[in-house]
Design an enzyme around this catalytic site. Structure first.
Site, PDB file in Angstrom:
ATOM      1  CG  ASP A  45      42.583  15.872   8.900  1.00 51.60           C
ATOM      2  OD1 ASP A  45      43.725  15.589   8.473  1.00 51.60           O
ATOM      3  OD2 ASP A  45      42.296  15.800  10.100  1.00 51.60           O
ATOM      4  CE1 TYR A 105      51.857  13.332   7.577  1.00 52.09           C
ATOM      5  CE2 TYR A 105      50.210  14.996   7.153  1.00 52.09           C
ATOM      6  CZ  TYR A 105      50.687  13.953   7.919  1.00 52.09           C
ATOM      7  OH  TYR A 105      49.993  13.539   9.027  1.00 52.09           O
TER       8      TYR A 105
HETATM    9  P1  NAD Z   1      43.038   4.778  17.686  1.00 51.96           P
HETATM   10  O1  NAD Z   1      44.011   3.671  17.793  1.00 51.96           O
HETATM   11  O2  NAD Z   1      42.693   5.595  18.882  1.00 51.96           O
HETATM   12  O3  NAD Z   1      41.650   4.203  17.139  1.00 51.96           O
HETATM   13  C1  NAD Z   1      41.538   3.304  16.107  1.00 51.96           C
HETATM   14  C2  NAD Z   1      40.494   2.239  16.445  1.00 51.96           C
HETATM   15  O4  NAD Z   1      40.469   1.337  15.341  1.00 51.96           O
HETATM   16  C3  NAD Z   1      40.820   1.407  17.683  1.00 51.96           C
HETATM   17  O5  NAD Z   1      39.758   1.430  18.586  1.00 51.96           O
HETATM   18  C4  NAD Z   1      41.043   0.002  17.119  1.00 51.96           C
HETATM   19  O6  NAD Z   1      40.601  -1.043  17.968  1.00 51.96           O
HETATM   20  C5  NAD Z   1      40.208   0.059  15.850  1.00 51.96           C
HETATM   21  N1  NAD Z   1      40.505  -0.971  14.858  1.00 51.96           N
HETATM   22  C6  NAD Z   1      41.711  -1.516  14.544  1.00 51.96           C
HETATM   23  N2  NAD Z   1      41.565  -2.440  13.590  1.00 51.96           N
HETATM   24  C7  NAD Z   1      40.239  -2.472  13.277  1.00 51.96           C
HETATM   25  C8  NAD Z   1      39.458  -3.224  12.344  1.00 51.96           C
HETATM   26  N3  NAD Z   1      40.005  -4.134  11.562  1.00 51.96           N
HETATM   27  N4  NAD Z   1      38.133  -2.991  12.285  1.00 51.96           N
HETATM   28  C9  NAD Z   1      37.555  -2.077  13.089  1.00 51.96           C
HETATM   29  N5  NAD Z   1      38.242  -1.336  13.983  1.00 51.96           N
HETATM   30  C10 NAD Z   1      39.570  -1.534  14.073  1.00 51.96           C
HETATM   31  O7  NAD Z   1      43.554   5.727  16.510  1.00 51.96           O
HETATM   32  P2  NAD Z   1      43.312   7.282  16.241  1.00 51.96           P
HETATM   33  O8  NAD Z   1      44.542   8.020  16.606  1.00 51.96           O
HETATM   34  O9  NAD Z   1      42.047   7.725  16.839  1.00 51.96           O
HETATM   35  O10 NAD Z   1      43.210   7.290  14.657  1.00 51.96           O
HETATM   36  C11 NAD Z   1      42.199   6.577  13.971  1.00 51.96           C
HETATM   37  C12 NAD Z   1      42.464   6.537  12.482  1.00 51.96           C
HETATM   38  O11 NAD Z   1      42.186   7.782  11.872  1.00 51.96           O
HETATM   39  C13 NAD Z   1      43.930   6.229  12.112  1.00 51.96           C
HETATM   40  O12 NAD Z   1      43.953   5.422  10.964  1.00 51.96           O
HETATM   41  C14 NAD Z   1      44.486   7.595  11.798  1.00 51.96           C
HETATM   42  O13 NAD Z   1      45.634   7.517  11.011  1.00 51.96           O
HETATM   43  C15 NAD Z   1      43.297   8.160  11.070  1.00 51.96           C
HETATM   44  N6  NAD Z   1      43.275   9.607  10.863  1.00 51.96           N
HETATM   45  C16 NAD Z   1      43.217  10.008   9.582  1.00 51.96           C
HETATM   46  C17 NAD Z   1      43.158  11.327   9.277  1.00 51.96           C
HETATM   47  C18 NAD Z   1      43.151  11.726   7.841  1.00 51.96           C
HETATM   48  O14 NAD Z   1      43.225  12.868   7.524  1.00 51.96           O
HETATM   49  N7  NAD Z   1      43.076  10.806   6.873  1.00 51.96           N
HETATM   50  C19 NAD Z   1      43.159  12.281  10.302  1.00 51.96           C
HETATM   51  C20 NAD Z   1      43.211  11.841  11.623  1.00 51.96           C
HETATM   52  C21 NAD Z   1      43.245  10.486  11.887  1.00 51.96           C
HETATM   53  C1  G6P Z   2      46.749  14.865  10.118  1.00 50.27           C
HETATM   54  C2  G6P Z   2      46.791  13.940   8.929  1.00 50.27           C
HETATM   55  C3  G6P Z   2      46.361  12.561   9.346  1.00 50.27           C
HETATM   56  C4  G6P Z   2      47.210  12.056  10.491  1.00 50.27           C
HETATM   57  C5  G6P Z   2      47.171  13.035  11.638  1.00 50.27           C
HETATM   58  C6  G6P Z   2      48.172  12.644  12.697  1.00 50.27           C
HETATM   59  O1  G6P Z   2      45.437  15.078  10.513  1.00 50.27           O
HETATM   60  O2  G6P Z   2      45.992  14.365   7.865  1.00 50.27           O
HETATM   61  O3  G6P Z   2      46.450  11.716   8.234  1.00 50.27           O
HETATM   62  O4  G6P Z   2      46.754  10.804  10.926  1.00 50.27           O
HETATM   63  O5  G6P Z   2      47.492  14.325  11.201  1.00 50.27           O
HETATM   64  O6  G6P Z   2      47.936  13.336  13.858  1.00 50.27           O
HETATM   65  P1  G6P Z   2      48.535  12.841  15.249  1.00 50.27           P
HETATM   66  O7  G6P Z   2      48.063  13.879  16.208  1.00 50.27           O
HETATM   67  O8  G6P Z   2      47.926  11.469  15.504  1.00 50.27           O
HETATM   68  O9  G6P Z   2      50.001  12.786  15.086  1.00 50.27           O
HETATM   69 MN    MN Z   3      45.871  12.651   6.359  1.00 50.94          MN
END
Ligand code: NAD
Ligand code: G6P
Ligand code: MN
Length: 443
Positions: free
Chosen positions: A171, A265
């Protein structure tokens, strides 16, 4: 259009789940048959499920919500799987950040040593998710993955399961586009961008507002203020000073390299020394999230359990959820919407390797993304990307081949790490800290 979808959120216990569900329910064209949460941590997911149930009560009463830690029942017949797992949870994120910082290097969730450690933890569980979907989900399932580190996950899953029906997305570009819209005083939907790079490692080359090229106007603003306006500066300062700093930092990069507009980033790769100086090892971003977003989510779940009222709007995730749901709808309904996604290069960026997983615009069809050709890119940008692609490629090979030598090469290759000896010291600490998660590495 009449199909009713089974949607599974993998990583149901995520701090983002309730907000994402709001976006799913807002997309009226997406008819949901069943919404499932799947996670490996039952108590965490059960707490988050209370928030989700409340979002459903407020927005789509009657929609069936199912919660499971059993992959077979969760993925059975699933049409869409939204993957948002954080392997090792936020405590491991903090550890990644602190180990790198202890060695004087950038300590960050997805960049540098932290990102590589997180990548090594995430490859096997993501491949397992693909296998669950192949075994149990609908034949035409789609995994929309935004589990981080998306660049490494994308490369590894392609190497190990090249036929998987997975689309990797991030995102950040669209979050930046939302800032651009604010600067240009228009709506996000008014903007169309050209962009190339790897995930968390790319550049906007053109920005159009309703067809008009506004790139130079935008560059002039970003060179002066970064991706902030007078108004958002104040708002961000209150809501999230760390992100304000990040959006502002784009200014330095835009002045140094005025060809294009940077992804935020780049600060970790191009301004590493100042980022290390700015970061407090005792209050890293991961710790801020634990003490902020995560606390708020679980305090609200507790309140709902006790029958108290909660303002759910605090958990809405805005552009993040909107983008994910737009991508899903485009896959579901063959909408061909133009989105920035992570795909195998295959010549789209003419002078980068075919097997680089690049982040570029693509039309999202029901058969997957149709990438838009970028053409050749200048030497400076090509060099940066080739180095990072080699780093990520070596890391994936290290995980697959259980090779310490390749892991050390990957750590040495990363721009955020100054020497091979520092690379070795960080790698050895990471191996120790990640012994419950990483594949074994043979020396
Ligand atoms: P979080 O720790 O609150 O939640 C992650 C969940 O994943 C937890 O409930 C955990 O138990 C679960 N989990 C761990 N291993 C697992 C598995 N093998 N199978 C199923 N579930 C599993 O984390 P968060 O801060 O809410 O972030 C969630 C994810 O989203 C992270 O990977 C974060 O980096 C990603 N994220 C990506 C973007 C992006 O742009 N790509 C943006 C925001 C967040
Ligand atoms: C952005 C990025 C994600 C990353 C997040 C971290 O949304 O695209 O890849 O996981 O920022 O945000 P946080 O609030 O967890 O530092
Ligand atoms: Mn990202």
């Amino acid at each position: 259009m009449d199909k009713n979808f089974k949607i599974v959120i993998c990583g149901g216990g995520s701090t983002y789940t309730a907000g994402i569900v709001k976006n799913l329910l807002d997309a009226r064209r997406l008819k949901i048959r069943e919404l499932w949460l799947y996670d490996i941590d039952a108590p965490r997911q059960d707490a988050v499920a209370r928030l989700v149930a409340q979002v459903i009560r407020e927005n789509a009463p009657g929609l069936p919500l199912k919660v499971s830690t059993d992959p077979q029942e969760a993925f059975a017949g699933a049409d869409f799987i939204m993957a948002q797992m954080r392997v090792g949870g936020l405590p491991m994120r903090v550890q990644d950040e602190q180990i790198a910082l202890k060695h004087g290097c950038v300590g960050q969730e997805t960049c540098g040593a932290g990102g590589m450690a997180y990548g090594m933890r995430t490859i096997a569980p993501m491949v397992q998710l693909v296998d669950y979907c192949e075994a149990y989900a609908a034949a035409d399932y789609w995994i929309v993955n935004y589990s981080n580190p998306a660049a490494i996950v994308a490369k590894a899953v392609y190497a190990l399961r090249p036929r998987a029906r997975i689309l990797n997305i991030c995102d950040m570009p669209v979050e930046i586009e939302a800032r651009m819209a604010e600067i240009l005083d228009c709506e996000l939907q008014d903007l169309e961008v050209d962009y190339f790079g790897l995930n968390h490692y790319g550049w906007f080359t053109k920005v159009r507002r309703r067809g008009e090229d506004v790139t130079e106007q935008l560059k002039a603003h970003v060179r002066q203020y970064g991706y902030v306006t007078q108004k958002s500066y104040q708002d961000l300062l209150v809501q999230d000073p760390d992100w304000r700093h990040t959006f502002e930092n784009a200014k330095t990069i835009a002045n140094l390299f005025p060809d294009y507009l940077p992804n935020t980033y780049w600060q970790y790769y191009l301004l590493g020394d100042s980022v290390v100086q700015y970061t407090d090892i005792h209050n890293t971003r991961g710790q801020q999230v634990i003490n902020g977003r995560e606390k708020r989510v679980f305090a609200a779940a507790e309140k709902l359990k006790n029958g108290e009222a909660v303002d759910m709007s605090q958990f809405y995730v805005g552009v993040h959820g909107l983008f994910i749901v737009e991508v899903m709808c485009s896959l579901a309904f063959d909408e061909r919407s133009r989105q920035l996604v992570i795909v195998r290069n295959n010549g789209a960026v003419e002078n980068l390797p075919d097997d680089a997983m690049v982040e570029i615009p693509a039309y999202i069809t029901s058969r997957g993304p149709e990438p838009i050709r970028v053409g050749p890119i200048p030497r400076f940008y090509k060099g940066l990307i080739e180095q990072q692609d080699a780093c990520e490629g070596l890391l994936v090979e290290a995980a697959i081949e259980h090779s310490y030598a390749k892991a050390l090469q990957a750590f040495t290759m990363n721009r955020t790490i100054p020497s091979a000896t520092v690379a070795k010291a960080i790698l050895d600490d990471m191996i120790e800290a990640n012994k419950d998660y990483w594949p074994p590495l043979q020396r």
